[in-house]
Design a protein around this motif. Structure first.
Motif, short mmCIF file in Angstrom:
data_model
loop_
_atom_site.label_atom_id
_atom_site.label_comp_id
_atom_site.label_asym_id
_atom_site.label_seq_id
_atom_site.Cartn_x
_atom_site.Cartn_y
_atom_site.Cartn_z
N THR A 1 0.85 -1.18 0.00
CA THR A 1 0.00 0.00 0.00
C THR A 1 0.89 1.24 0.00
O THR A 1 1.97 1.24 0.61
CB THR A 1 -0.92 0.03 1.23
N ALA A 2 0.44 2.27 -0.69
CA ALA A 2 1.19 3.53 -0.78
C ALA A 2 0.24 4.61 -1.30
O ALA A 2 -0.82 4.29 -1.85
CB ALA A 2 2.38 3.38 -1.73
N PRO A 3 0.62 5.88 -1.15
CA PRO A 3 -0.21 6.93 -1.75
C PRO A 3 -0.46 6.64 -3.23
O PRO A 3 0.42 6.18 -3.95
CB PRO A 3 0.64 8.19 -1.56
N ALA A 4 -1.69 6.91 -3.67
CA ALA A 4 -2.11 6.56 -5.03
C ALA A 4 -1.57 7.58 -6.04
O ALA A 4 -2.33 8.24 -6.74
CB ALA A 4 -3.63 6.47 -5.10
N ARG A 5 -0.27 7.65 -6.12
CA ARG A 5 0.38 8.58 -7.03
C ARG A 5 1.25 7.87 -8.07
O ARG A 5 1.92 8.50 -8.86
CB ARG A 5 1.26 9.55 -6.24
N VAL A 6 1.25 6.55 -8.03
CA VAL A 6 2.09 5.77 -8.93
C VAL A 6 1.22 5.23 -10.05
O VAL A 6 0.15 4.67 -9.80
CB VAL A 6 2.77 4.60 -8.17
N ILE A 7 1.67 5.40 -11.27
CA ILE A 7 0.90 4.92 -12.42
C ILE A 7 1.28 3.48 -12.73
O ILE A 7 2.39 3.04 -12.45
CB ILE A 7 1.13 5.81 -13.66
N ASP A 8 0.33 2.77 -13.31
CA ASP A 8 0.62 1.41 -13.78
C ASP A 8 1.68 1.49 -14.85
O ASP A 8 1.65 2.40 -15.71
CB ASP A 8 -0.63 0.77 -14.37
N LYS A 9 2.62 0.56 -14.82
CA LYS A 9 3.62 0.50 -15.87
C LYS A 9 4.18 -0.91 -15.97
O LYS A 9 4.31 -1.61 -14.97
CB LYS A 9 4.73 1.52 -15.66
N GLN A 10 4.47 -1.28 -17.19
CA GLN A 10 5.04 -2.60 -17.43
C GLN A 10 5.66 -2.59 -18.83
O GLN A 10 5.05 -2.12 -19.78
CB GLN A 10 3.96 -3.68 -17.36
#
Length: 179
Positions: free
Chosen positions: A148-157
């Motif tokens: 869990t973390a602040p929702a500031r990270v975008i999905d990436k792969q």
């Protein structure tokens, strides 16, 4: 590292900016505990709640954390080239859910307990982390966790991530010519 004292002084002079920098590092370290901005210690360790100027920075950090949070599925691949040299680490980050920090931490803890997986929990600031596949010492290897973390990270792969993930976990990576 020589610039660290001056950097900390600038942060103390601008606590709102310090709060944002602390949140950036905290988020990065949530997804990867090795993602410290300054050497072996993280910035939070350098601020003492008992000092008024430090406390102002920590309060700004806490305000930065008062945002929607996310539960992330994080995977990393540490692969070798055909010549046996380390390749750049491949990453996959997927947002699984959003909500409040405590709610998501409770969910991760509950589900992990059901499956016998230990959870690292930071009750002071909220992060919860469950390692499904911890990092090893030797390459090639795979790492997998929910955090869990602040929702500031975008999905990436990366485009070839799934193929490489499957190849390593199915054992075919062990058949690569590793000179």
């Amino acid at each position: 590292m020589g610039a660290l004292p001056a950097h900390l002084e600038r942060m103390r002079s601008h606590p709102d900016i310090a709060g944002e920098v602390l949140r950036l590092e905290y988020t990065a370290m949530s997804l990867n505990p090795n993602a410290r901005l300054y050497g072996r210690r993280n910035l939070l360790e350098l601020f003492a709640p008992s000092r008024p100027r430090d406390r102002a920075c920590l309060e700004a950090f806490e305000r930065e954390l008062d945002v929607p949070w996310a539960l992330y599925h994080v995977r990393r691949l540490f692969l070798l080239s055909q010549t046996g040299k380390r390749r750049p680490v491949m990453r996959s980050i997927e947002r699984v859910d959003t909500g409040r920090s405590r709610q998501l931490a409770r969910r991760l803890i509950t589900v992990s307990d059901r499956h016998g997986i230990d959870v690292e929990h930071d009750p002071l600031y909220g992060r919860a982390r469950a390692w499904l596949r911890p990092r090893r010492e030797a390459w090639p290897m795979a790492e997998e966790l929910f955090v869990t973390a602040p929702a500031r990270v975008i999905d990436k792969q990366e485009d070839t991530f799934e193929q490489e993930w499957h190849a390593l976990l199915s054992g075919s990576a062990a058949r690569l010519p590793l000179a």
